[in-house]
Motif scaffolding. Sequence first.
Motif, PDB file in Angstrom:
ATOM      1  N   ASP A  41     122.571  24.680 -26.295  1.00 22.40           N
ATOM      2  CA  ASP A  41     122.547  23.413 -27.033  1.00 22.40           C
ATOM      3  C   ASP A  41     121.273  22.605 -26.779  1.00 22.40           C
ATOM      4  N   GLY A  42     120.413  23.075 -25.876  1.00 22.04           N
ATOM      5  CA  GLY A  42     119.139  22.413 -25.640  1.00 22.04           C
ATOM      6  C   GLY A  42     119.165  21.330 -24.579  1.00 22.04           C
ATOM      7  N   PHE A  43     120.334  20.954 -24.107  1.00 21.21           N
ATOM      8  CA  PHE A  43     120.438  19.935 -23.062  1.00 21.21           C
ATOM      9  C   PHE A  43     120.392  20.622 -21.711  1.00 21.21           C
ATOM     10  N   SER A  44     119.574  20.088 -20.804  1.00 22.22           N
ATOM     11  CA  SER A  44     119.492  20.700 -19.476  1.00 22.22           C
ATOM     12  C   SER A  44     119.038  19.679 -18.450  1.00 22.22           C
ATOM     13  N   TRP A  45     119.294  19.980 -17.202  1.00 26.76           N
ATOM     14  CA  TRP A  45     118.773  19.186 -16.103  1.00 26.76           C
ATOM     15  C   TRP A  45     117.349  19.631 -15.840  1.00 26.76           C
ATOM     16  N   ASN A  46     116.499  18.707 -15.528  1.00 23.74           N
ATOM     17  CA  ASN A  46     115.146  19.033 -15.119  1.00 23.74           C
ATOM     18  C   ASN A  46     115.113  18.877 -13.608  1.00 23.74           C
ATOM     19  N   GLU A  47     115.174  19.984 -12.903  1.00 24.45           N
ATOM     20  CA  GLU A  47     115.282  19.948 -11.454  1.00 24.45           C
ATOM     21  C   GLU A  47     113.936  20.256 -10.805  1.00 24.45           C
ATOM     22  N   PRO A  48     113.295  19.227 -10.243  1.00 18.76           N
ATOM     23  CA  PRO A  48     112.026  19.478  -9.548  1.00 18.76           C
ATOM     24  C   PRO A  48     112.285  20.254  -8.263  1.00 18.76           C
ATOM     25  N   GLU A  49     111.284  20.978  -7.830  1.00 19.96           N
ATOM     26  CA  GLU A  49     111.418  21.711  -6.571  1.00 19.96           C
ATOM     27  C   GLU A  49     111.054  20.769  -5.430  1.00 19.96           C
ATOM     28  N   ILE A  50     112.046  20.385  -4.666  1.00 26.20           N
ATOM     29  CA  ILE A  50     111.882  19.474  -3.542  1.00 26.20           C
ATOM     30  C   ILE A  50     112.128  20.263  -2.257  1.00 26.20           C
ATOM     31  N   GLU A  51     111.200  20.183  -1.345  1.00 26.29           N
ATOM     32  CA  GLU A  51     111.375  20.850  -0.061  1.00 26.29           C
ATOM     33  C   GLU A  51     111.827  19.820   0.967  1.00 26.29           C
ATOM     34  N   VAL A  52     112.923  20.118   1.636  1.00 26.23           N
ATOM     35  CA  VAL A  52     113.462  19.246   2.673  1.00 26.23           C
ATOM     36  C   VAL A  52     113.582  20.076   3.942  1.00 26.23           C
ATOM     37  N   ILE A  53     112.954  19.600   5.002  1.00 25.52           N
ATOM     38  CA  ILE A  53     113.027  20.338   6.263  1.00 25.52           C
ATOM     39  C   ILE A  53     114.266  19.892   7.042  1.00 25.52           C
ATOM     40  N   GLU A  54     114.640  20.686   8.031  1.00 24.44           N
ATOM     41  CA  GLU A  54     115.870  20.462   8.779  1.00 24.44           C
ATOM     42  C   GLU A  54     115.942  19.060   9.386  1.00 24.44           C
ATOM     43  N   ASP A  55     114.841  18.571   9.950  1.00 24.95           N
ATOM     44  CA  ASP A  55     114.834  17.223  10.537  1.00 24.95           C
ATOM     45  C   ASP A  55     115.125  16.150   9.488  1.00 24.95           C
ATOM     46  N   GLU A  56     114.636  16.352   8.262  1.00 24.43           N
ATOM     47  CA  GLU A  56     114.883  15.383   7.189  1.00 24.43           C
ATOM     48  C   GLU A  56     116.361  15.387   6.779  1.00 24.43           C
ATOM     49  N   PHE A  57     116.965  16.586   6.695  1.00 26.65           N
ATOM     50  CA  PHE A  57     118.390  16.659   6.390  1.00 26.65           C
ATOM     51  C   PHE A  57     119.185  15.861   7.417  1.00 26.65           C
ATOM     52  N   GLU A  58     118.870  16.050   8.685  1.00 27.01           N
ATOM     53  CA  GLU A  58     119.598  15.375   9.759  1.00 27.01           C
ATOM     54  C   GLU A  58     119.365  13.860   9.717  1.00 27.01           C
ATOM     55  N   ALA A  59     118.142  13.430   9.448  1.00 22.16           N
ATOM     56  CA  ALA A  59     117.845  11.992   9.369  1.00 22.16           C
ATOM     57  C   ALA A  59     118.598  11.349   8.206  1.00 22.16           C
ATOM     58  N   ILE A  60     118.617  12.023   7.071  1.00 24.41           N
ATOM     59  CA  ILE A  60     119.334  11.501   5.899  1.00 24.41           C
ATOM     60  C   ILE A  60     120.833  11.463   6.183  1.00 24.41           C
ATOM     61  N   ARG A  61     121.355  12.510   6.796  1.00 24.43           N
ATOM     62  CA  ARG A  61     122.771  12.569   7.140  1.00 24.43           C
ATOM     63  C   ARG A  61     123.150  11.396   8.032  1.00 24.43           C
ATOM     64  N   GLN A  62     122.336  11.118   9.033  1.00 20.51           N
ATOM     65  CA  GLN A  62     122.625  10.024   9.963  1.00 20.51           C
ATOM     66  C   GLN A  62     122.599   8.670   9.247  1.00 20.51           C
ATOM     67  N   LYS A  63     121.639   8.455   8.346  1.00 19.95           N
ATOM     68  CA  LYS A  63     121.569   7.197   7.597  1.00 19.95           C
ATOM     69  C   LYS A  63     122.819   7.025   6.728  1.00 19.95           C
ATOM     70  N   LEU A  64     123.206   8.099   6.052  1.00 17.65           N
ATOM     71  CA  LEU A  64     124.378   8.031   5.194  1.00 17.65           C
ATOM     72  C   LEU A  64     125.634   7.720   5.990  1.00 17.65           C
ATOM     73  N   ILE A  65     125.818   8.395   7.099  1.00 17.35           N
ATOM     74  CA  ILE A  65     126.975   8.145   7.957  1.00 17.35           C
ATOM     75  C   ILE A  65     126.977   6.692   8.434  1.00 17.35           C
ATOM     76  N   GLY A  66     125.829   6.200   8.824  1.00 21.39           N
ATOM     77  CA  GLY A  66     125.718   4.824   9.294  1.00 21.39           C
ATOM     78  C   GLY A  66     126.037   3.782   8.246  1.00 21.39           C
ATOM     79  N   ASN A  67     125.800   4.104   6.990  1.00 21.06           N
ATOM     80  CA  ASN A  67     126.030   3.155   5.920  1.00 21.06           C
ATOM     81  C   ASN A  67     127.376   3.325   5.215  1.00 21.06           C
ATOM     82  N   LEU A  68     128.198   4.252   5.664  1.00 22.12           N
ATOM     83  CA  LEU A  68     129.510   4.450   5.063  1.00 22.12           C
ATOM     84  C   LEU A  68     130.507   3.366   5.461  1.00 22.12           C
ATOM     85  N   SER A  69     130.261   2.710   6.564  1.00 24.46           N
ATOM     86  CA  SER A  69     131.233   1.714   7.048  1.00 24.46           C
ATOM     87  C   SER A  69     131.209   0.446   6.225  1.00 24.46           C
TER      88      SER A  69
END
Length: 135
Positions: free
Chosen positions: A107-135
């Motif tokens: 149908d011609g509709f699609s997501w445009n997904e850029p290639e984003i590289e995330v290293i392990e330390d960034e995943f953990e930092a983001i996870r910690q921020k999200l957990i901290g802001n859930l309260s």
Amino acid sequence: MEHCIFCEIISKREMAYIIYENDHVICFLDKFPINKGHVLIVPKRHYPEFSEVDSKSLTEVILVAQKIAQSLEKSLLTDGITVMQNNGMFKDVEHYHMHIIPRFREDGFSWNEPEIEVIEDEFEAIRQKLIGNLS
């Protein structure tokens, strides 16, 4: 509040192809559809952002979205359904709403997904921020 086209539709001062409504939400065909049958689900109370919507309205939005999706699948014999909503600068109307879009192969509709590289330390930092802001 500025003029809101969705509030005008809810109050019946503006025309729309309404397909469902209850005390909490109204559903109508998008006038600028991605595919024919594209439906908008809008809470009747005005909320500019997803994060502001009251829990009853939000519950109704998702439960009605499921019903609309099932109806689209049966009525239009879709190959799938896309459910989406936008916030902040990415939305086109300053009233929270959800899109239920019937999908068809090629149908011609699609997501445009850029290639984003995330290293392990960034995943953990983001996870910690999200957990901290859930309260």
